[in-house]
Write a protein that holds these residues in place. Structure first.
Motif, PDB file in Angstrom:
ATOM      1  N   CYS A  66       0.853  -1.197   0.000  1.00  0.00           N
ATOM      2  CA  CYS A  66       0.000   0.000   0.000  1.00  0.00           C
ATOM      3  C   CYS A  66       0.883   1.238   0.000  1.00  0.00           C
ATOM      4  O   CYS A  66       1.993   1.221   0.559  1.00  0.00           O
ATOM      5  N   CYS A  86      -5.828  -2.766   9.042  1.00  0.00           N
ATOM      6  CA  CYS A  86      -6.416  -3.021   7.722  1.00  0.00           C
ATOM      7  C   CYS A  86      -5.933  -4.356   7.149  1.00  0.00           C
ATOM      8  O   CYS A  86      -5.125  -5.046   7.773  1.00  0.00           O
ATOM      9  N   HIS A  87      -6.374  -4.646   5.925  1.00  0.00           N
ATOM     10  CA  HIS A  87      -5.958  -5.902   5.275  1.00  0.00           C
ATOM     11  C   HIS A  87      -4.453  -5.957   5.033  1.00  0.00           C
ATOM     12  O   HIS A  87      -3.878  -7.034   4.915  1.00  0.00           O
ATOM     13  N   ARG A  98       0.805  -5.726   8.157  1.00  0.00           N
ATOM     14  CA  ARG A  98       2.224  -5.923   7.887  1.00  0.00           C
ATOM     15  C   ARG A  98       3.061  -6.032   9.149  1.00  0.00           C
ATOM     16  O   ARG A  98       2.930  -5.218  10.050  1.00  0.00           O
ATOM     17  N   GLY A 126      -0.348   2.094   9.011  1.00  0.00           N
ATOM     18  CA  GLY A 126      -0.954   3.172   8.234  1.00  0.00           C
ATOM     19  C   GLY A 126      -1.986   3.920   9.061  1.00  0.00           C
ATOM     20  O   GLY A 126      -2.447   3.438  10.105  1.00  0.00           O
ATOM     21  N   ALA A 127      -2.357   5.098   8.570  1.00  0.00           N
ATOM     22  CA  ALA A 127      -3.263   5.953   9.354  1.00  0.00           C
ATOM     23  C   ALA A 127      -4.731   5.561   9.219  1.00  0.00           C
ATOM     24  O   ALA A 127      -5.517   5.790  10.133  1.00  0.00           O
ATOM     25  N   GLY A 128      -5.096   4.982   8.073  1.00  0.00           N
ATOM     26  CA  GLY A 128      -6.512   4.708   7.820  1.00  0.00           C
ATOM     27  C   GLY A 128      -7.158   3.909   8.936  1.00  0.00           C
ATOM     28  O   GLY A 128      -8.196   4.296   9.491  1.00  0.00           O
TER      29      GLY A 128
HETATM   30  S1  SF4 Z   1      -5.692   1.579   6.018  1.00  0.00           S
HETATM   31 FE1  SF4 Z   1      -4.153   0.105   5.321  1.00  0.00          FE
HETATM   32  S2  SF4 Z   1      -4.726  -0.473   3.230  1.00  0.00           S
HETATM   33 FE2  SF4 Z   1      -5.894   1.390   3.806  1.00  0.00          FE
HETATM   34  S3  SF4 Z   1      -4.625   3.077   2.991  1.00  0.00           S
HETATM   35 FE3  SF4 Z   1      -4.020   2.763   5.146  1.00  0.00          FE
HETATM   36  S4  SF4 Z   1      -2.292   1.313   5.081  1.00  0.00           S
HETATM   37 FE4  SF4 Z   1      -3.313   1.238   3.100  1.00  0.00          FE
END
Ligand code: SF4
Length: 280
Positions: free
Chosen positions: A66, A270-271, A274, A146-148
């Motif tokens: 990602c 998220c998926h 990592r 990641g931030a999401g």
């Molecule tokens: S939440 Fe995870 S998959 Fe979604 S943009 Fe952020 S790092 Fe990428």
């Protein structure tokens, strides 16, 4: 005493940053494949296919899974018979993160302060959790976040009167509020107990447990299974398009807590779940 050189730690951490961002752990990949078998929604199955294909292309081409390669969360377990020579552990890890994000062309996502929001330019400093352990091994895990999904995570100091029903409600509400924003299918780390900061930390650590491994305490394992069913019953589905598979696993960690407290942290992953480890 086992001696580990700071230089080698730096090189390994750099490699772990790149490996974690490029190669999805095999248990996560297997869980995505299994999810595709269970998913009833055809659009959901299509999304899962894309995620599996995306992971394969990333690994083959050596590019990130990602674009949000996250902030570098690093766990170090240092045996009391281990000596780091030629430098300090924290400095060696920080330099490894700097080199890894540079060499791997990974996005630098860290600002020096929420007040000025200036990018530090090299994704350092990492968020480092170092813990003493018995023995002569040193284990380092890099878990880019990641931030999401992180933004949609929650911590609540519940009352013991809220009970386990309250915990279940909080987990489901957190997942529902996140919807597609956390990029499901999720791995959900739930920290139960401890105090304010410890429950957040164990929720994060729960994300590192292999997805097929249930908690050794049967009560916690049963809660994990029930939470997974509840979350999957929301119908949010892969990437929020609707379907049965909203989460791949719920991993719960517990700690002793105050008689008057029930701290609960729900760390959404998220998926792109990592992480990569190396052990000396
Ligand atoms: S939440 Fe995870 S998959 Fe979604 S943009 Fe952020 S790092 Fe990428």
């Amino acid at each position: 005493m086992k001696q580990v050189s700071a230089k080698e730690i730096t090189a390994r951490v750099a490699d772990l940053c790149i490996r974690a961002c490029v190669k999805l752990p095999s248990d996560v990949l297997a869980a995505l494949r299994e999810a595709k078998r269970r998913e009833e929604s055809s659009v959901g199955r299509e999304i899962l296919d894309r995620l599996i294909e995306n992971a394969a292309v990333a690994e083959e081409d050596g590019v990130p899974i990602c674009q949000d390669t996250g902030i570098a969360v690093v766990f170090a377990e240092i045996g009391d018979e281990v000596e780091v020579v030629g430098g300090r552990l924290r400095d060696a890890i920080t330099e490894g993160v700097r080199q890894g994000y540079e060499k791997g062309h990974l996005r630098k996502s860290l600002v020096s302060s929420p007040l000025d929001r200036r990018n530090t330019g090299d994704n350092t400093p990492p968020v480092l959790h170092a813990e003493a352990a018995p023995g002569d091994s040193l284990k380092i895990t890099v878990a880019p976040k990641g931030a999401g999904s992180e933004n949609m995570s929650r911590l609540q100091m519940m009352s013991p009167a809220d009970g386990i029903e309250g915990v279940k409600r909080l987990v489901v509400e957190t997942v529902e509020a996140a919807g597609a924003s956390a990029c499901p299918p999720l791995v959900i780390g739930v920290g139960l107990g401890g105090n304010f900061e410890q429950c957040a930390l164990i929720a994060k650590q729960a994300l590192l447990r292999p997805l097929t491994q249930r908690h050794p305490d049967p009560a916690a394992a049963a809660l994990e299974a029930e939470l997974l069913d509840l979350v999957n019953a929301t119908g949010i589905g892969p990437m929020g398009v609707g379907g049965r598979v909203t989460a791949l696993a719920v991993n719960v960690e517990t700690r002793p807590c105050h008689i008057a407290s029930l701290p609960v942290a729900v760390n959404l992953q998220c998926h792109a779940a990592r992480h990569a480890s190396y052990e000396w």
